[in-house]
Each structure stands twice: as structure tokens, then as C-alpha cells.
Design a protein around this motif. Structure first.
Motif, PDB file in Angstrom:
ATOM      1  N   ASP A 155      -4.234 -13.277 -28.755  1.00 54.54           N
ATOM      2  CA  ASP A 155      -4.641 -12.141 -27.932  1.00 54.54           C
ATOM      3  C   ASP A 155      -5.903 -11.498 -28.498  1.00 54.54           C
ATOM      4  OD1 ASP A 155      -4.296 -10.219 -25.782  1.00 54.54           O
ATOM      5  OD2 ASP A 155      -3.541  -8.825 -27.294  1.00 54.54           O
ATOM      6  N   SER A 156      -5.978 -11.367 -29.806  1.00 44.27           N
ATOM      7  CA  SER A 156      -7.136 -10.754 -30.450  1.00 44.27           C
ATOM      8  C   SER A 156      -8.382 -11.615 -30.305  1.00 44.27           C
ATOM      9  CB  SER A 156      -6.836 -10.505 -31.930  1.00 44.27           C
ATOM     10  OG  SER A 156      -5.756  -9.615 -32.063  1.00 44.27           O
ATOM     11  N   ALA A 157      -8.239 -12.920 -30.476  1.00 45.26           N
ATOM     12  CA  ALA A 157      -9.385 -13.827 -30.335  1.00 45.26           C
ATOM     13  C   ALA A 157      -9.921 -13.805 -28.905  1.00 45.26           C
ATOM     14  CB  ALA A 157      -8.975 -15.245 -30.729  1.00 45.26           C
ATOM     15  N   ILE A 158      -9.017 -13.796 -27.938  1.00 48.45           N
ATOM     16  CA  ILE A 158      -9.436 -13.739 -26.542  1.00 48.45           C
ATOM     17  C   ILE A 158     -10.074 -12.379 -26.249  1.00 48.45           C
ATOM     18  CG2 ILE A 158      -8.640 -13.776 -24.149  1.00 48.45           C
ATOM     19  CD1 ILE A 158      -6.485 -15.835 -25.074  1.00 48.45           C
ATOM     20  N   ALA A 159      -9.516 -11.312 -26.804  1.00 48.75           N
ATOM     21  CA  ALA A 159     -10.072  -9.970 -26.597  1.00 48.75           C
ATOM     22  C   ALA A 159     -11.504  -9.876 -27.101  1.00 48.75           C
ATOM     23  CB  ALA A 159      -9.201  -8.926 -27.283  1.00 48.75           C
TER      24      ALA A 159
ATOM     25  N   GLY B 209      -3.591 -20.738 -25.287  1.00 47.15           N
ATOM     26  CA  GLY B 209      -3.119 -19.727 -24.353  1.00 47.15           C
ATOM     27  C   GLY B 209      -4.171 -19.315 -23.354  1.00 47.15           C
ATOM     28  N   THR B 210      -3.702 -18.637 -22.329  1.00 43.27           N
ATOM     29  CA  THR B 210      -4.575 -18.019 -21.339  1.00 43.27           C
ATOM     30  C   THR B 210      -4.175 -16.551 -21.224  1.00 43.27           C
ATOM     31  OG1 THR B 210      -3.103 -18.632 -19.519  1.00 43.27           O
ATOM     32  CG2 THR B 210      -4.925 -20.127 -19.985  1.00 43.27           C
ATOM     33  N   ALA B 211      -5.129 -15.741 -20.832  1.00 41.10           N
ATOM     34  CA  ALA B 211      -4.861 -14.315 -20.707  1.00 41.10           C
ATOM     35  C   ALA B 211      -5.656 -13.737 -19.548  1.00 41.10           C
ATOM     36  CB  ALA B 211      -5.229 -13.578 -21.990  1.00 41.10           C
ATOM     37  N   THR B 212      -5.099 -12.690 -18.980  1.00 43.42           N
ATOM     38  CA  THR B 212      -5.789 -11.906 -17.963  1.00 43.42           C
ATOM     39  C   THR B 212      -5.942 -10.502 -18.534  1.00 43.42           C
ATOM     40  OG1 THR B 212      -4.725 -13.197 -16.224  1.00 43.42           O
ATOM     41  CG2 THR B 212      -5.737 -11.092 -15.578  1.00 43.42           C
TER      42      THR B 212
ATOM     43  N   GLY C 281     -11.609 -17.453 -28.693  1.00 50.44           N
ATOM     44  CA  GLY C 281     -11.423 -17.244 -27.265  1.00 50.44           C
ATOM     45  C   GLY C 281     -12.680 -17.513 -26.487  1.00 50.44           C
ATOM     46  N   LYS C 282     -12.501 -17.714 -25.175  1.00 53.09           N
ATOM     47  CA  LYS C 282     -13.648 -17.919 -24.297  1.00 53.09           C
ATOM     48  C   LYS C 282     -13.304 -17.406 -22.915  1.00 53.09           C
ATOM     49  CE  LYS C 282     -13.970 -22.412 -22.312  1.00 53.09           C
ATOM     50  NZ  LYS C 282     -14.448 -23.777 -22.311  1.00 53.09           N
ATOM     51  N   VAL C 283     -14.254 -16.736 -22.299  1.00 57.63           N
ATOM     52  CA  VAL C 283     -14.071 -16.196 -20.954  1.00 57.63           C
ATOM     53  C   VAL C 283     -14.257 -17.312 -19.933  1.00 57.63           C
ATOM     54  CG1 VAL C 283     -15.023 -14.607 -19.228  1.00 57.63           C
ATOM     55  CG2 VAL C 283     -14.745 -13.864 -21.598  1.00 57.63           C
TER      56      VAL C 283
END
Length: 132
Positions: A55-59, A121-124, A94-96
Motif C-alpha cells: 500500500d505504501s509503495a503504491i501510495a 497487488g492492485t489498488a484504487t 508501485g506504478k500508476v
């Protein structure tokens, strides 16, 4: 806009021992060294810690795409745990995938020092206008 340095200053980041490293490729990654305090009953890293790194890397990736007056918060996170982890240093990146006006969809992965992928993982994220 929240900056990477602001994220790192958070109590939760410090509690887990997460930090950021900017690689030679210019990508900011989250780093965490596994410690006994983060292991669950069976001797493996707790899944919540893995989720936190992801979650932090994606953030970080999401926050780098925001306008100065915007912030973002996670509204959905989906993780695939690929291997048990009991030691070593972990790296989250992470990457957008798509940034819209109200939502950002992104993905990430956690690797060990040898480059083996341990979780994906994926996140919104919901984009919010920051008020001061």
C-alpha cells in the motif's frame, strides 16, 4: 500534495521500520528489513506488514502523479501473497495505471534482495482536494 518525505515521517512507517530509497533508475521504492517483531505465530512475516509495504509503495507512485492541491487515500487494495517471508530485506514498488479526476488505479509488487517477486497487488485511490 503529500510528499514522500511526509509519508516517511508518519508514526506507522517508523513503527514498521519502513523507509524509502530512490534507485539509480529514479524510482522511489519502500524498503523494510524483516525483524522478529513483525513475524506471526508460524515464523513468517505477518500479512498485514506485507499489505502495508505494498500500500505504501503504491501510495508513493500515486502521490507523485497528483496535482499540488490534491491528496489521495486508499479505497481498495487487493493482494496476492506469492511466497512466505521470514527474513531479509524487502523492496516495494508501485506504478500508476490510470489517473482520473476522482480515482487512481495502480499496481505494485514486493521483491526480495535477489529480485524474486514475493507479493503483487492492485489498488484504487480516491483523489481528494486538499483544504488548508
Amino acid at each position: 500534495m503529500v510528499r514522500v518525505a511526509d509519508l516517511e515521517k508518519g508514526n506507522y512507517w517508523r513503527h514498521l521500520g519502513m523507509s524509502t530509497i530512490v534507485g539509480a533508475d529514479g524510482i522511489t521504492r519502500v524498503q523494510l528489513t524483516v525483524s522478529d517483531e513483525l513475524l506471526q505465530f508460524y515464523g513468517n512475516l505477518h500479512g498485514g506488514v506485507i499489505a502495508s509495504i505494498l500500500d505504501s509503495a503504491i501510495a508513493i507512485a500515486v502521490n507523485q502523479q497528483l496535482d499540488p492541491e490534491e491528496g489521495a487515500t486508499t479505497v481498495e487494495l487487493k493482494i496476492n501473497y506469492l511466497r512466505a517471508i521470514s527474513e531479509g530485506t524487502l523492496w516495494g514498488e508501485g506504478k500508476v495505471i490510470k489517473k482520473g479526476r476522482n480515482l487512481v488505479v495502480a499496481q505494485g509488487e514486493i521483491k526480495n534482495d535477489t529480485g524474486e517477486i514475493l507479493a503483487i497487488g492492485t489498488a484504487t485511490f480516491m483523489v481528494k482536494q486538499m483544504t488548508r
